[in-house]
Design an enzyme around this catalytic site. Structure first.
Site, PDB file in Angstrom:
ATOM      1  N   TYR A   3       0.847  -1.202   0.000  1.00 21.88           N
ATOM      2  CA  TYR A   3       0.000   0.000   0.000  1.00 21.88           C
ATOM      3  C   TYR A   3       0.884   1.255   0.000  1.00 21.88           C
ATOM      4  O   TYR A   3       0.677   2.178  -0.802  1.00 21.88           O
ATOM      5  CB  TYR A   3      -0.929  -0.021   1.213  1.00 21.88           C
ATOM      6  N   ILE A  30      -9.365   8.210   7.504  1.00 27.37           N
ATOM      7  CA  ILE A  30     -10.689   8.833   7.353  1.00 27.37           C
ATOM      8  C   ILE A  30     -11.762   7.773   7.589  1.00 27.37           C
ATOM      9  O   ILE A  30     -11.576   6.598   7.229  1.00 27.37           O
ATOM     10  CB  ILE A  30     -10.852   9.410   5.925  1.00 27.37           C
TER      11      ILE A  30
HETATM   12  N1  LIG Z   1     -10.084   6.155   4.046  1.00 28.63           N
HETATM   13  C1  LIG Z   1      -8.853   6.520   4.320  1.00 28.63           C
HETATM   14  O1  LIG Z   1      -8.465   6.638   5.474  1.00 28.63           O
HETATM   15  C2  LIG Z   1      -7.881   6.842   3.211  1.00 28.63           C
HETATM   16  C3  LIG Z   1      -6.694   7.471   3.559  1.00 28.63           C
HETATM   17  C4  LIG Z   1      -5.785   7.782   2.562  1.00 28.63           C
HETATM   18  C5  LIG Z   1      -6.043   7.475   1.246  1.00 28.63           C
HETATM   19  N2  LIG Z   1      -7.208   6.835   0.931  1.00 28.63           N
HETATM   20  C6  LIG Z   1      -7.424   6.504  -0.466  1.00 28.63           C
HETATM   21  O2  LIG Z   1      -8.612   7.102  -0.914  1.00 28.63           O
HETATM   22  C7  LIG Z   1      -9.216   6.293  -1.925  1.00 28.63           C
HETATM   23  C8  LIG Z   1     -10.651   6.001  -1.532  1.00 28.63           C
HETATM   24  O3  LIG Z   1     -10.633   5.261  -0.316  1.00 28.63           O
HETATM   25  P1  LIG Z   1     -11.958   5.033   0.552  1.00 28.63           P
HETATM   26  O4  LIG Z   1     -11.551   5.128   1.963  1.00 28.63           O
HETATM   27  O5  LIG Z   1     -13.035   5.877   0.015  1.00 28.63           O
HETATM   28  O6  LIG Z   1     -12.215   3.482   0.257  1.00 28.63           O
HETATM   29  P2  LIG Z   1     -13.581   2.691  -0.022  1.00 28.63           P
HETATM   30  O7  LIG Z   1     -13.227   1.252   0.127  1.00 28.63           O
HETATM   31  O8  LIG Z   1     -14.689   3.250   0.780  1.00 28.63           O
HETATM   32  O9  LIG Z   1     -13.863   3.020  -1.564  1.00 28.63           O
HETATM   33  C9  LIG Z   1     -12.996   2.549  -2.577  1.00 28.63           C
HETATM   34  C10 LIG Z   1     -13.822   2.181  -3.787  1.00 28.63           C
HETATM   35  O10 LIG Z   1     -12.918   1.698  -4.807  1.00 28.63           O
HETATM   36  C11 LIG Z   1     -13.572   0.638  -5.471  1.00 28.63           C
HETATM   37  N3  LIG Z   1     -12.616  -0.241  -6.146  1.00 28.63           N
HETATM   38  C12 LIG Z   1     -11.793  -1.164  -5.609  1.00 28.63           C
HETATM   39  N4  LIG Z   1     -11.118  -1.803  -6.581  1.00 28.63           N
HETATM   40  C13 LIG Z   1     -11.527  -1.267  -7.761  1.00 28.63           C
HETATM   41  C14 LIG Z   1     -11.191  -1.494  -9.124  1.00 28.63           C
HETATM   42  N5  LIG Z   1     -10.307  -2.444  -9.470  1.00 28.63           N
HETATM   43  N6  LIG Z   1     -11.797  -0.754 -10.064  1.00 28.63           N
HETATM   44  C15 LIG Z   1     -12.722   0.192  -9.727  1.00 28.63           C
HETATM   45  N7  LIG Z   1     -13.087   0.444  -8.461  1.00 28.63           N
HETATM   46  C16 LIG Z   1     -12.489  -0.274  -7.490  1.00 28.63           C
HETATM   47  C17 LIG Z   1     -14.335  -0.102  -4.373  1.00 28.63           C
HETATM   48  O11 LIG Z   1     -15.371  -0.906  -4.900  1.00 28.63           O
HETATM   49  C18 LIG Z   1     -14.842   1.058  -3.519  1.00 28.63           C
HETATM   50  O12 LIG Z   1     -16.134   1.456  -3.927  1.00 28.63           O
HETATM   51  C19 LIG Z   1      -8.346   5.048  -2.054  1.00 28.63           C
HETATM   52  O13 LIG Z   1      -7.456   5.209  -3.126  1.00 28.63           O
HETATM   53  C20 LIG Z   1      -7.611   5.028  -0.731  1.00 28.63           C
HETATM   54  O14 LIG Z   1      -6.388   4.329  -0.810  1.00 28.63           O
HETATM   55  C21 LIG Z   1      -8.143   6.524   1.876  1.00 28.63           C
END
Ligand SMILES: NC(=O)c1ccc[n+]([C@@H]2O[C@H](COP(=O)([O-])OP(=O)(O)OC[C@H]3O[C@@H](n4cnc5c(N)ncnc54)[C@H](O)[C@@H]3O)[C@@H](O)[C@H]2O)c1
Length: 255
Positions: A156, A189
């Protein structure tokens, strides 16, 4: 609908959940026409329906970000539906992780394939459509874990560090075309990704307390706090920003 991104067309990958869904809602409230895409079809359609019910403009397309042909089709379909492409939010991603000494190449490739290759494909294929319309804004979801390490999350961290530097290289290469490229680096988050990781952990409650204690503001972030920054980067308010890392982490990386 009046707003900060009025008239713009935005494509949001990972738009069915968490930060992608909230960005889609807020971009639509600020006047953008929004194409949400995701592998989770029902949830993605539900977010689009919610935006429509609020009076916004949105649609959903099934889309796996690891599939190059689907990227090309999705971008063509977005332009066919809404007439142009101004904004790409690369939010699709997966968390999870394996301790390095138990990690497999398959697991590594799964995480980097979605988080890094998927982002590359988005930049690669959205940029020409934006250039055709005179410019645009690409917003890549990196993480604080693209800046600092975290045990058990090597793939990651590597994928998110890659997203940060892909962003800078793309920003330099595309600057003359009018396409800006920036990365967003959230702390932890409150989204399904984090909830699922804590749920899967043997000591989820302790883990949650540990994570909270690492954020100087003493809490995890809310999706709105990231989506608001994404609206800013999508809008002309950020017109002098490209290649930047926007860290929104409640002070996690200040220590
Ligand atoms: N939530 C956090 O704390 C956090 C922190 C830093 C970065 N991020 C990044 O933010 C982004 C969103 O994260 P989130 O927390 O909303 O996660 P989440 O799991 O709520 O949403 C991620 C979405 O991506 C979709 N997904 C997964 N694989 C996929 C693929 N191959 N093709 C298309 N869609 C796909 C999933 O179905 C899901 O709907 C991610 O890139 C994550 O790494 C999140």
């Amino acid at each position: 609908m009046a707003g900060r991104v009025k008239g713009k067309v935005a494509l949001v990958s990972g738009g069915a959940s968490g930060l992608g869904a909230e960005s889609g809602r807020r971009l639509a409230r600020e006047g953008a026409r929004v194409m949400l895409t995701d592998v989770a079809h029902d949830r993605g359609q539900a977010v689009a329906d919610e935006i429509l019910a609020e009076g916004g403009e949105a649609a959903f397309l099934p889309h796996d970000v690891t599939d190059e042909a689907q990227w090309i089709e999705t971008i063509q379909a977005t332009v066919a539906r809404f007439g142009r492409l101004d904004v790409l939010v690369n939010s699709a991603g997966i968390g999870g992780g394996e301790p390095l000494l138990e990690a497999t190449l398959e697991g590594w490739r799964r995480v980097t394939g979605i988080n890094l290759d998927g982002t590359f494909l988005g930049v690669r294929h959205a940029a020409p459509a934006m250039i055709a319309g005179g410019g645009g804004s690409i917003i890549n979801l990196s993480s604080i874990l693209g800046k600092v390490g975290f045990p058990g999350a090597a793939a990651y961290c590597a994928s998110k560090g890659g997203v940060a530097l892909l962003t800078k290289a793309a920003a330099l290469e595309l600057a003359a075309t009018g396409v800006r490229v920036n990365s967003v680096h959230p702390g932890f988050i409150e989204t399904p990704m984090v909830a699922e990781a804590l749920h899967a952990s043997e000591n989820g409650n302790e883990m949650r307390d540990m994570l909270i204690s690492r954020h100087a503001l003493g809490r995890l972030g809310a999706p709105r706090e990231i989506a608001d920054a994404i609206v800013f980067l999508a809008s002309d308010e950020s017109s002098f920003m490209t290649g930047a890392e926007l860290v929104i982490d409640g002070g996690y990386t200040a220590a």
